[in-house]
Design an enzyme around this catalytic site. Structure first.
Site, PDB file in Angstrom:
ATOM      1  N   ASP A 129       0.828  -1.154   0.030  1.00  0.00           N
ATOM      2  CA  ASP A 129       0.050   0.086  -0.037  1.00  0.00           C
ATOM      3  C   ASP A 129       0.998   1.278  -0.047  1.00  0.00           C
ATOM      4  O   ASP A 129       0.434   2.369  -0.228  1.00  0.00           O
ATOM      5  CB  ASP A 129      -0.921  -0.033   1.259  1.00  0.00           C
ATOM      6  CG  ASP A 129      -0.306  -0.059   2.579  1.00  0.00           C
ATOM      7  OD1 ASP A 129       0.932  -0.142   2.466  1.00  0.00           O
ATOM      8  OD2 ASP A 129      -0.924  -0.005   3.605  1.00  0.00           O
ATOM      9  N   HIS A 130       2.280   1.342   0.477  1.00  0.00           N
ATOM     10  CA  HIS A 130       2.864   2.193   0.544  1.00  0.00           C
ATOM     11  C   HIS A 130       3.706   3.060  -0.776  1.00  0.00           C
ATOM     12  O   HIS A 130       3.960   4.126  -0.718  1.00  0.00           O
ATOM     13  CB  HIS A 130       3.969   2.235   1.908  1.00  0.00           C
ATOM     14  CG  HIS A 130       3.224   2.528   3.129  1.00  0.00           C
ATOM     15  ND1 HIS A 130       2.256   1.853   3.542  1.00  0.00           N
ATOM     16  CD2 HIS A 130       3.891   3.354   3.961  1.00  0.00           C
ATOM     17  CE1 HIS A 130       2.138   2.352   5.075  1.00  0.00           C
ATOM     18  NE2 HIS A 130       3.108   3.477   5.032  1.00  0.00           N
ATOM     19  N   ASP A 194       3.712  -0.759  11.031  1.00  0.00           N
ATOM     20  CA  ASP A 194       2.881   0.382  10.952  1.00  0.00           C
ATOM     21  C   ASP A 194       2.415   1.284  12.133  1.00  0.00           C
ATOM     22  O   ASP A 194       1.569   0.505  12.854  1.00  0.00           O
ATOM     23  CB  ASP A 194       1.921   0.416   9.700  1.00  0.00           C
ATOM     24  CG  ASP A 194       1.561   1.964   9.300  1.00  0.00           C
ATOM     25  OD1 ASP A 194       2.194   2.330   8.140  1.00  0.00           O
ATOM     26  OD2 ASP A 194       0.710   2.552   9.808  1.00  0.00           O
ATOM     27  N   ARG A 476      -1.631  12.405   9.990  1.00  0.00           N
ATOM     28  CA  ARG A 476      -0.554  13.387  10.207  1.00  0.00           C
ATOM     29  C   ARG A 476      -0.511  14.503   9.587  1.00  0.00           C
ATOM     30  O   ARG A 476      -0.873  14.606   8.244  1.00  0.00           O
ATOM     31  CB  ARG A 476       0.813  12.662  10.396  1.00  0.00           C
ATOM     32  CG  ARG A 476       0.788  11.644  11.357  1.00  0.00           C
ATOM     33  CD  ARG A 476       2.391  10.878  11.466  1.00  0.00           C
ATOM     34  NE  ARG A 476       2.185   9.811  12.482  1.00  0.00           N
ATOM     35  CZ  ARG A 476       2.372   8.601  12.587  1.00  0.00           C
ATOM     36  NH1 ARG A 476       2.839   8.118  11.298  1.00  0.00           N
ATOM     37  NH2 ARG A 476       2.115   7.808  13.321  1.00  0.00           N
ATOM     38  N   SER A 671       5.875   7.750  12.942  1.00  0.00           N
ATOM     39  CA  SER A 671       5.715   6.402  12.197  1.00  0.00           C
ATOM     40  C   SER A 671       6.537   5.427  12.873  1.00  0.00           C
ATOM     41  O   SER A 671       7.488   5.746  13.799  1.00  0.00           O
ATOM     42  CB  SER A 671       6.100   6.517  10.862  1.00  0.00           C
ATOM     43  OG  SER A 671       6.800   5.248  10.369  1.00  0.00           O
ATOM     44  N   ARG A 673       8.448   3.416  11.638  1.00  0.00           N
ATOM     45  CA  ARG A 673       9.608   3.058  10.808  1.00  0.00           C
ATOM     46  C   ARG A 673      10.867   2.589  11.404  1.00  0.00           C
ATOM     47  O   ARG A 673      11.480   3.709  12.087  1.00  0.00           O
ATOM     48  CB  ARG A 673       9.825   4.138   9.452  1.00  0.00           C
ATOM     49  CG  ARG A 673      10.313   5.110   9.953  1.00  0.00           C
ATOM     50  CD  ARG A 673      10.097   6.309   8.932  1.00  0.00           C
ATOM     51  NE  ARG A 673       8.946   6.559   8.537  1.00  0.00           N
ATOM     52  CZ  ARG A 673       8.530   7.608   8.089  1.00  0.00           C
ATOM     53  NH1 ARG A 673       9.310   8.623   7.679  1.00  0.00           N
ATOM     54  NH2 ARG A 673       7.060   7.845   7.816  1.00  0.00           N
TER      55      ARG A 673
END
Length: 781
Positions: A129-130, A194, A476, A671, A673
């Site tokens: 999806d990213h 995520d 965000r 995030s 990440r």
């Protein structure tokens, strides 16, 4: 016919654990199991085990339990021996499943491959999806993404097949919507790579955002560690109505708690107002709980969730949840660490921003505030969708606003984009006419993906540096997050308010009181939005975009080319040498907010998420250097010249010089990440010293063998100068709860020592000594 799992569960509830003697498989067909999902018929619901664990813990603690405690403690690896103290002890947990989005799955799967294990130990999925950039429209953007990202998609698809992971192809939709539609259920414990994984709390699950290394632990069958969370109760009373939506609940709560007020806590919604919110509305609220730093958020099981489960083909799960409902709601008399009251009947529509998601304003006041602060009033673009607000109900309410305008001959003054949350949502809103209404009013329907919400937006209507305003239904709005333009003022609100503001083209427009001008010239006011919670004709699943992992995968090859600039096999980080860390340089002393977007930018950098060396070229390029107020401009203390942060870090590493980063409050918010932890480790960093950390980032740093440390006295931040040398002492006796010392050597010959706190436990200290959590895992194999 009752299912195998359901019937055995009921027998045990009635007869006690002695019912295990029943060889139920001789009576009932093994094919008729209630599985965790339709994609994993061999994985049964875990309600019985959770029920047993809850009873063990309740007897031990001798007090009523919150819902959060029931689900978390219900997944303890050792409910009998586990020390439990909210906010202090570390819990060893057994999550039910793992979910990964494609940008973070690359590094997670590379780490899993490095572990040497043959298959994942729990049901796991990858969601593409990213990596889909919004440019012209859904179909074209999706096709372009498949071509550009072919190497990465092939890697993820083959790695998924090889190691037993379900694979959702590009175009499937946003990970959190797919989870809600297929995998989340009341009482589940799910971890996802995520930060908006808490979305699943809208269906009564404890769903927590983590870094890839945490996901690897769970996929490897290792108990997962989590600091025992505190519990913040949000008591809802009254009823939502008019222009007020579920989004306004979390926008209001964000304004109360701020971006770090939920750190270390689960936010648990309860009270009579809960039943006025749809299941997907509850998911919206939980999703954006990430913006207050919460570990996760959750709602109690109710009829709204039951209906959603039934509508998404999971009626049998709802039946089992009904049997265990007492485990899926808080105990009467349970105590919260903090309680917030929100009266939904009095709540007004909100809009938050710019530049931070906790700057809350009632929609009725934003115009005056914007004028006072010099924020642009013209709305350039309105964007609806994202993992936070892309449900059928969201799209229906936005379409109801758009339809009123169309009936008066009015279209959007601002540009308008629509991002469906999943292929199922796209197909259903297309069938039911919502997509046409939103297109007719001026909207461009984008691909079923994250798109502009994460910076995957090829925006061309303004130049970089041009001051402008956009309004979104995203979660965000950090500086430059959506379009890489630091001058863009981004505001977050509900899809229906976004639609109204896009129609008016004016940030000061209040749909509750202000008028639009019809094509005929008459003034008209928009009526409050309406929209069905769920489609009357069931969902249209659209195209089948799921790849089952094969039963036999020994012949599946997972190739990573040595010459690839997108993927790179990982090399182990070096072990601790047993000595204190001496004379480290300060790479950068960061001023103010430093999110994971500042540490490891997304947008165009997403394509390097599977290549550690290449992605490291964005290390801290968005952070503000306190020395000169500039971004990506730091002094190389070895040469005396200024350069980009990653360039200086590489120079230090090449010359055998270790370094530290010094930061402010809530460092690493945003995030999940883990690249924001992998990159500093890869480029020679050894410690990150700040006033306070965001939860996920602090854990990610520990996993990669770095030292996340906090000033015992926050004012000591001011003692460190950009040209200092820092030594961290006390590592030979490194122990939980025992502070370390930083010896600061100034360039003028002065020297001073300060105390640094940490939150390491014994297991995490072993990660540091081994060089990383993955190194430690290999040591124990």
């Amino acid at each position: 016919m009752a299912s195998y799992c359901l019937t055995v569960t009921r027998l045990r509830l009635v007869l006690g654990t002695g019912a295990k003697r029943f060889h139920a498989s001789a009576v009932f067909s093994a094919k008729a199991k209630v599985a965790m999902s339709r994609f994993e018929p061999g994985s049964c619901l875990g309600y019985e085990k959770m029920h047993e664990n809850i009873n063990v813990v309740r007897r031990r603690l001798s007090r009523p339990l919150t819902l959060s405690e029931k689900i978390v403690y219900g997944h303890l690896d050792d409910p009998v021996g586990q020390e439990i103290d909210r906010g202090r002890t570390y819990l060893r947990l057994r999550p039910d499943r793992v979910a990964m989005q494609d940008a973070t799955a690359q590094m997670a799967m590379l780490q899993f491959i490095s572990s040497g294990l043959p298959k994942v130990a729990v049901p796991s999925t990858i969601h593409c999806d990213h990596l889909i950039e919004a440019q012209t429209g859904g179909a074209q953007d999706l096709q372009r993404a498949k071509e550009i990202n072919e190497e990465v998609y092939n890697f993820l698809a083959t790695a998924a097949a090889k190691y037993g992971v379900g694979f959702w192809k590009p175009g499937s939709g946003i990970i959190h919507q797919i989870i809600l539609e297929n995998y989340a259920y009341p009482g589940v414990m799910l971890i996802g790579t995520d930060s908006h994984t808490p979305n699943g709390g809208g269906l009564g699950g404890i769903c927590i955002g983590v870094g890839g290394a945490d996901a690897v632990d769970v996929m490897a069958g290792i108990p997962w560690e989590l600091k025992c969370p505190k519990v913040i109760g949000v008591r809802l009373t009254g009823t939502l109505s008019g222009w007020t939506s579920p989004k306004d609940v979390i926008l209001k709560v964000a304004g109360i708690l701020t971006v770090k007020g939920g750190t270390g806590a689960i936010v648990e919604y309860h009270g009579p107002g809960v039943d006025s919110i749809s299941c997907t509305g509850m998911a919206t609220i939980c999703n954006m709980g990430a913006e207050i730093g919460a570990t996760t958020s959750v709602f109690p099981y109710n009829h709204r969730m039951k209906t959603y489960l039934e509508k998404t083909g999971r009626g049998e799960i709802a039946s089992v949840a009904d049997e265990f409902k007492e485990d899926l709601v808080p105990d009467e008399g349970c105590e919260y660490d903090q309680v917030i009251e929100v009266n939904l009947s009095e709540l007004k529509p909100h809009i938050n921003g710019p530049f931070t998601p906790d700057l809350a304003h009632p929609v009725s006041e934003i115009g005056a505030v914007a004028k006072k602060n010099g924020w642009p009033l013209e709305v350039k673009v309105g964007l609806i969708g994202s993992c936070t607000n892309s449900s059928y109900e969201d799209m229906g309410r936005a379409a109801s606003v758009a339809k009123q305008a169309l009936d008066k001959g009015v279209k959007c003054k601002a540009q308008f984009t629509v991002t469906p949350g999943s292929e199922q949502i796209r197909a259903t809103i297309e069938r039911d006419g919502y997509a046409k209404i939103l297109s007719d009013v001026g909207g461009i329907v984008l691909a079923n993906a994250c798109g502009p919400c994460i910076g995957q937006w090829d925006r061309r209507d303004v130049k970089k540096g041009e001051k402008n305003t956009i309004v979104t239904s995203f979660n965000r709005n950090f500086t430059a997050r959506n379009d890489a333009n630091p001058a863009t003022h981004a505001f977050v609100t509900s899809p229906e308010i976004v639609t109204a503001l896009a129609l008016a083209g004016d940030l000061s427009f209040n749909p509750e009181t202000d008028y639009l001008i019809a094509k005929s010239g008459e003034k008209f006011k928009l009526a409050p939005p309406t929209g069905d919670e769920l489609p009357a004709r069931d969902f249209d699943p659209g195209q089948d975009t799921y790849q089952h992992p094969p039963a036999e995968s020994s012949s599946v090859r997972v190739d990573v080319s040595p010459s690839s600039n997108r993927l790179q096999l990982l090399q182990p980080f070096d072990k601790w040498n047993g000595k204190d860390l001496e004379n480290m340089r300060v790479l950068i002393k960061v001023k103010g907010k430093c999110t994971t977007d500042h540490i490891s930018a997304a947008g165009p950098w997403l394509k390097y998420r599977g290549h550690l060396d290449n992605i490291s070229n964005n290390l801290l390029i968005g952070a503000v250097n306190i020395e000169n107020g500039a971004v990506n401009k730091v002094k190389n203390q070895l040469t005396g010249e200024y350069g980009g942060v990653p360039d200086v870090a590489r120079h230090y590493k090449a010359n055998g010089v270790s370094w530290v980063v010094v930061g402010d409050e809530n460092y690493g918010e945003g995030s999940s990440r883990e690249h924001a932890a992998l990159e500093p480790r890869h480029l020679g960093g050894r410690a990150i010293i700040v006033k306070s950390f965001a939860r996920i980032h602090e854990t990610n740093l520990k996993k990669q063998g770095l030292l996340p440390l906090t000033f015992a006295n926050s004012s000591d931040y001011d003692k460190i100068r950009p040209d200092d040398k820092i030594s961290i002492t006390g590592l030979k006796s490194f122990a939980p709860g025992k502070p370390l010392t930083a010896v600061i050597k100034h360039s003028d010959g002065g020297e001073e020592s300060i105390s640094l706190n940490h939150s390491f436990n014994e297991t995490q200290i072993e990660w540091f000594k081994a060089g990383s959590a993955l190194n430690r895992m290999k040591e124990l194999q």
